[in-house]
Design a protein around this motif. Sequence first.
Motif, PDB file in Angstrom:
ATOM      1  N   SER A  21      79.299  43.008  66.194  1.00  0.00           N
ATOM      2  CA  SER A  21      79.284  43.629  67.526  1.00  0.00           C
ATOM      3  C   SER A  21      78.053  43.173  68.291  1.00  0.00           C
ATOM      4  O   SER A  21      76.979  43.005  67.718  1.00  0.00           O
ATOM      5  CB  SER A  21      79.275  45.149  67.395  1.00  0.00           C
ATOM      6  N   GLU A  22      78.221  42.979  69.604  1.00  0.00           N
ATOM      7  CA  GLU A  22      77.137  42.445  70.432  1.00  0.00           C
ATOM      8  C   GLU A  22      76.642  43.460  71.449  1.00  0.00           C
ATOM      9  O   GLU A  22      77.408  44.288  71.935  1.00  0.00           O
ATOM     10  CB  GLU A  22      77.617  41.202  71.191  1.00  0.00           C
ATOM     11  N   VAL A  23      75.355  43.333  71.782  1.00  0.00           N
ATOM     12  CA  VAL A  23      74.785  44.096  72.891  1.00  0.00           C
ATOM     13  C   VAL A  23      75.370  43.505  74.167  1.00  0.00           C
ATOM     14  O   VAL A  23      75.292  42.295  74.394  1.00  0.00           O
ATOM     15  CB  VAL A  23      73.242  43.993  72.924  1.00  0.00           C
ATOM     16  N   VAL A  24      75.991  44.349  74.994  1.00  0.00           N
ATOM     17  CA  VAL A  24      76.594  43.869  76.239  1.00  0.00           C
ATOM     18  C   VAL A  24      75.968  44.524  77.469  1.00  0.00           C
ATOM     19  O   VAL A  24      76.335  44.206  78.597  1.00  0.00           O
ATOM     20  CB  VAL A  24      78.129  44.080  76.255  1.00  0.00           C
ATOM     21  N   GLU A  25      75.033  45.421  77.223  1.00  0.00           N
ATOM     22  CA  GLU A  25      74.357  46.062  78.349  1.00  0.00           C
ATOM     23  C   GLU A  25      73.015  46.598  77.869  1.00  0.00           C
ATOM     24  O   GLU A  25      72.897  47.112  76.769  1.00  0.00           O
ATOM     25  CB  GLU A  25      75.218  47.208  78.897  1.00  0.00           C
ATOM     26  N   LEU A  26      72.007  46.446  78.718  1.00  0.00           N
ATOM     27  CA  LEU A  26      70.665  46.940  78.424  1.00  0.00           C
ATOM     28  C   LEU A  26      69.971  47.162  79.757  1.00  0.00           C
ATOM     29  O   LEU A  26      69.913  46.252  80.583  1.00  0.00           O
ATOM     30  CB  LEU A  26      69.882  45.915  77.584  1.00  0.00           C
ATOM     31  N   GLY A  27      69.491  48.363  79.979  1.00  0.00           N
ATOM     32  CA  GLY A  27      68.832  48.626  81.254  1.00  0.00           C
ATOM     33  C   GLY A  27      68.278  50.032  81.330  1.00  0.00           C
ATOM     34  O   GLY A  27      68.143  50.735  80.332  1.00  0.00           O
ATOM     35  N   CYS A  28      67.964  50.438  82.559  1.00  0.00           N
ATOM     36  CA  CYS A  28      67.431  51.772  82.825  1.00  0.00           C
ATOM     37  C   CYS A  28      68.143  52.335  84.051  1.00  0.00           C
ATOM     38  O   CYS A  28      68.209  51.682  85.093  1.00  0.00           O
ATOM     39  CB  CYS A  28      65.930  51.693  83.071  1.00  0.00           C
ATOM     40  N   ILE A  29      68.691  53.519  83.904  1.00  0.00           N
ATOM     41  CA  ILE A  29      69.344  54.212  85.006  1.00  0.00           C
ATOM     42  C   ILE A  29      68.319  55.157  85.611  1.00  0.00           C
ATOM     43  O   ILE A  29      67.714  55.954  84.898  1.00  0.00           O
ATOM     44  CB  ILE A  29      70.572  54.997  84.524  1.00  0.00           C
ATOM     45  N   THR A  30      68.140  55.053  86.923  1.00  0.00           N
ATOM     46  CA  THR A  30      67.162  55.896  87.617  1.00  0.00           C
ATOM     47  C   THR A  30      67.862  56.713  88.693  1.00  0.00           C
ATOM     48  O   THR A  30      68.638  56.179  89.477  1.00  0.00           O
ATOM     49  CB  THR A  30      66.070  55.030  88.278  1.00  0.00           C
ATOM     50  N   SER A  31      67.584  58.004  88.714  1.00  0.00           N
ATOM     51  CA  SER A  31      68.083  58.896  89.764  1.00  0.00           C
ATOM     52  C   SER A  31      66.858  59.460  90.471  1.00  0.00           C
ATOM     53  O   SER A  31      66.054  60.170  89.871  1.00  0.00           O
ATOM     54  CB  SER A  31      68.923  60.014  89.146  1.00  0.00           C
ATOM     55  N   GLU A 161      69.091  35.687  80.073  1.00  0.00           N
ATOM     56  CA  GLU A 161      68.581  35.260  78.764  1.00  0.00           C
ATOM     57  C   GLU A 161      69.358  35.912  77.624  1.00  0.00           C
ATOM     58  O   GLU A 161      69.600  35.286  76.587  1.00  0.00           O
ATOM     59  CB  GLU A 161      67.082  35.599  78.624  1.00  0.00           C
ATOM     60  N   LEU A 162      69.740  37.185  77.785  1.00  0.00           N
ATOM     61  CA  LEU A 162      70.504  37.863  76.736  1.00  0.00           C
ATOM     62  C   LEU A 162      71.976  37.460  76.752  1.00  0.00           C
ATOM     63  O   LEU A 162      72.639  37.469  75.720  1.00  0.00           O
ATOM     64  CB  LEU A 162      70.376  39.381  76.862  1.00  0.00           C
ATOM     65  N   ARG A 163      72.496  37.093  77.902  1.00  0.00           N
ATOM     66  CA  ARG A 163      73.870  36.593  77.960  1.00  0.00           C
ATOM     67  C   ARG A 163      73.967  35.230  77.278  1.00  0.00           C
ATOM     68  O   ARG A 163      74.946  34.921  76.621  1.00  0.00           O
ATOM     69  CB  ARG A 163      74.347  36.471  79.401  1.00  0.00           C
ATOM     70  N   ALA A 164      72.924  34.405  77.457  1.00  0.00           N
ATOM     71  CA  ALA A 164      72.925  33.053  76.887  1.00  0.00           C
ATOM     72  C   ALA A 164      72.770  33.074  75.369  1.00  0.00           C
ATOM     73  O   ALA A 164      73.269  32.191  74.677  1.00  0.00           O
ATOM     74  CB  ALA A 164      71.815  32.216  77.523  1.00  0.00           C
ATOM     75  N   ARG A 165      72.058  34.069  74.854  1.00  0.00           N
ATOM     76  CA  ARG A 165      71.824  34.179  73.404  1.00  0.00           C
ATOM     77  C   ARG A 165      72.206  35.579  72.951  1.00  0.00           C
ATOM     78  O   ARG A 165      71.363  36.464  72.861  1.00  0.00           O
ATOM     79  CB  ARG A 165      70.354  33.911  73.091  1.00  0.00           C
ATOM     80  N   PRO A 166      73.490  35.808  72.680  1.00  0.00           N
ATOM     81  CA  PRO A 166      73.954  37.151  72.333  1.00  0.00           C
ATOM     82  C   PRO A 166      73.174  37.763  71.169  1.00  0.00           C
ATOM     83  O   PRO A 166      72.805  37.079  70.218  1.00  0.00           O
ATOM     84  CB  PRO A 166      75.420  36.930  71.944  1.00  0.00           C
ATOM     85  N   VAL A 167      72.932  39.065  71.284  1.00  0.00           N
ATOM     86  CA  VAL A 167      72.231  39.824  70.252  1.00  0.00           C
ATOM     87  C   VAL A 167      73.277  40.656  69.520  1.00  0.00           C
ATOM     88  O   VAL A 167      74.005  41.432  70.138  1.00  0.00           O
ATOM     89  CB  VAL A 167      71.154  40.734  70.878  1.00  0.00           C
ATOM     90  N   ARG A 168      73.355  40.464  68.207  1.00  0.00           N
ATOM     91  CA  ARG A 168      74.370  41.140  67.404  1.00  0.00           C
ATOM     92  C   ARG A 168      73.783  42.305  66.626  1.00  0.00           C
ATOM     93  O   ARG A 168      72.589  42.363  66.356  1.00  0.00           O
ATOM     94  CB  ARG A 168      75.021  40.143  66.434  1.00  0.00           C
ATOM     95  N   MET A 169      74.680  43.203  66.240  1.00  0.00           N
ATOM     96  CA  MET A 169      74.302  44.384  65.473  1.00  0.00           C
ATOM     97  C   MET A 169      73.587  44.016  64.183  1.00  0.00           C
ATOM     98  O   MET A 169      72.572  44.616  63.842  1.00  0.00           O
ATOM     99  CB  MET A 169      75.556  45.206  65.162  1.00  0.00           C
ATOM    100  N   ASP A 170      74.076  43.015  63.453  1.00  0.00           N
ATOM    101  CA  ASP A 170      73.463  42.688  62.168  1.00  0.00           C
ATOM    102  C   ASP A 170      72.019  42.228  62.335  1.00  0.00           C
ATOM    103  O   ASP A 170      71.151  42.583  61.544  1.00  0.00           O
ATOM    104  CB  ASP A 170      74.290  41.668  61.376  1.00  0.00           C
ATOM    105  N   THR A 171      71.722  41.475  63.386  1.00  0.00           N
ATOM    106  CA  THR A 171      70.353  41.018  63.640  1.00  0.00           C
ATOM    107  C   THR A 171      69.439  42.198  63.950  1.00  0.00           C
ATOM    108  O   THR A 171      68.333  42.306  63.411  1.00  0.00           O
ATOM    109  CB  THR A 171      70.332  40.034  64.831  1.00  0.00           C
ATOM    110  N   LEU A 172      69.909  43.106  64.812  1.00  0.00           N
ATOM    111  CA  LEU A 172      69.103  44.267  65.181  1.00  0.00           C
ATOM    112  C   LEU A 172      68.940  45.231  64.011  1.00  0.00           C
ATOM    113  O   LEU A 172      67.874  45.814  63.832  1.00  0.00           O
ATOM    114  CB  LEU A 172      69.720  44.987  66.374  1.00  0.00           C
ATOM    115  N   ALA A 173      69.988  45.419  63.222  1.00  0.00           N
ATOM    116  CA  ALA A 173      69.909  46.319  62.072  1.00  0.00           C
ATOM    117  C   ALA A 173      68.858  45.831  61.084  1.00  0.00           C
ATOM    118  O   ALA A 173      68.085  46.620  60.537  1.00  0.00           O
ATOM    119  CB  ALA A 173      71.270  46.451  61.413  1.00  0.00           C
ATOM    120  N   ASP A 174      68.808  44.513  60.846  1.00  0.00           N
ATOM    121  CA  ASP A 174      67.791  43.953  59.953  1.00  0.00           C
ATOM    122  C   ASP A 174      66.388  44.199  60.501  1.00  0.00           C
ATOM    123  O   ASP A 174      65.488  44.578  59.769  1.00  0.00           O
ATOM    124  CB  ASP A 174      68.007  42.446  59.762  1.00  0.00           C
ATOM    125  N   LYS A 175      66.193  43.987  61.801  1.00  0.00           N
ATOM    126  CA  LYS A 175      64.881  44.214  62.418  1.00  0.00           C
ATOM    127  C   LYS A 175      64.500  45.685  62.390  1.00  0.00           C
ATOM    128  O   LYS A 175      63.350  46.029  62.159  1.00  0.00           O
ATOM    129  CB  LYS A 175      64.872  43.697  63.855  1.00  0.00           C
TER     130      LYS A 175
END
Length: 181
Positions: A21-31, A161-175
Amino acid sequence: AVLRVLGAYGSVYTQLFPQQSEVVELGCITSRPGASQQSIHADVKFASNARRIYTTFVALQDVPMEMGPTLIWKGSHTEFFCMFYKRWFKGPVDEYWAENEPVPMLMRAGDCVLMDTRVTHAGGANVSDQQRMLMHFSFMTPTTATEPHMPLGFTNNLVPELRARPVRMDTLADKAALELM
């Protein structure tokens, strides 16, 4: 923050997401103070053969009612609700609303909420004098024989940069596991 959430709740994420599974969104929601309530919506349209996306919200400060927490309608992500009810959903004047009030995501700084992107929700009106900020990240399941399609409506809010190099669950879980040592 993503690594800390995965480190603390890794078993939840590994049950929901295959390792690819890949990260498809990362950000900050501001109200901002004075912001009106967001329109009632779901981030994607329901389709039984679409890949699944779950978003995690992390509170960057306490989120009391006056800051306009996100309102969530429980059960609104199900096939039954989406096929037979969602298209007629009218919000506060609707009978469903009256019988099934939304649950506000009242949070303390550092709390996180994991939400299926098919859930009907809306950011509440911010009547406080402070900004409400939620960091968010989303994972999408990989293509499979039973879920070959992208869900309709999702924005894939990622820097190039994150679209060009997808970040997967297994990589993040290891970190995350290394960070906890």
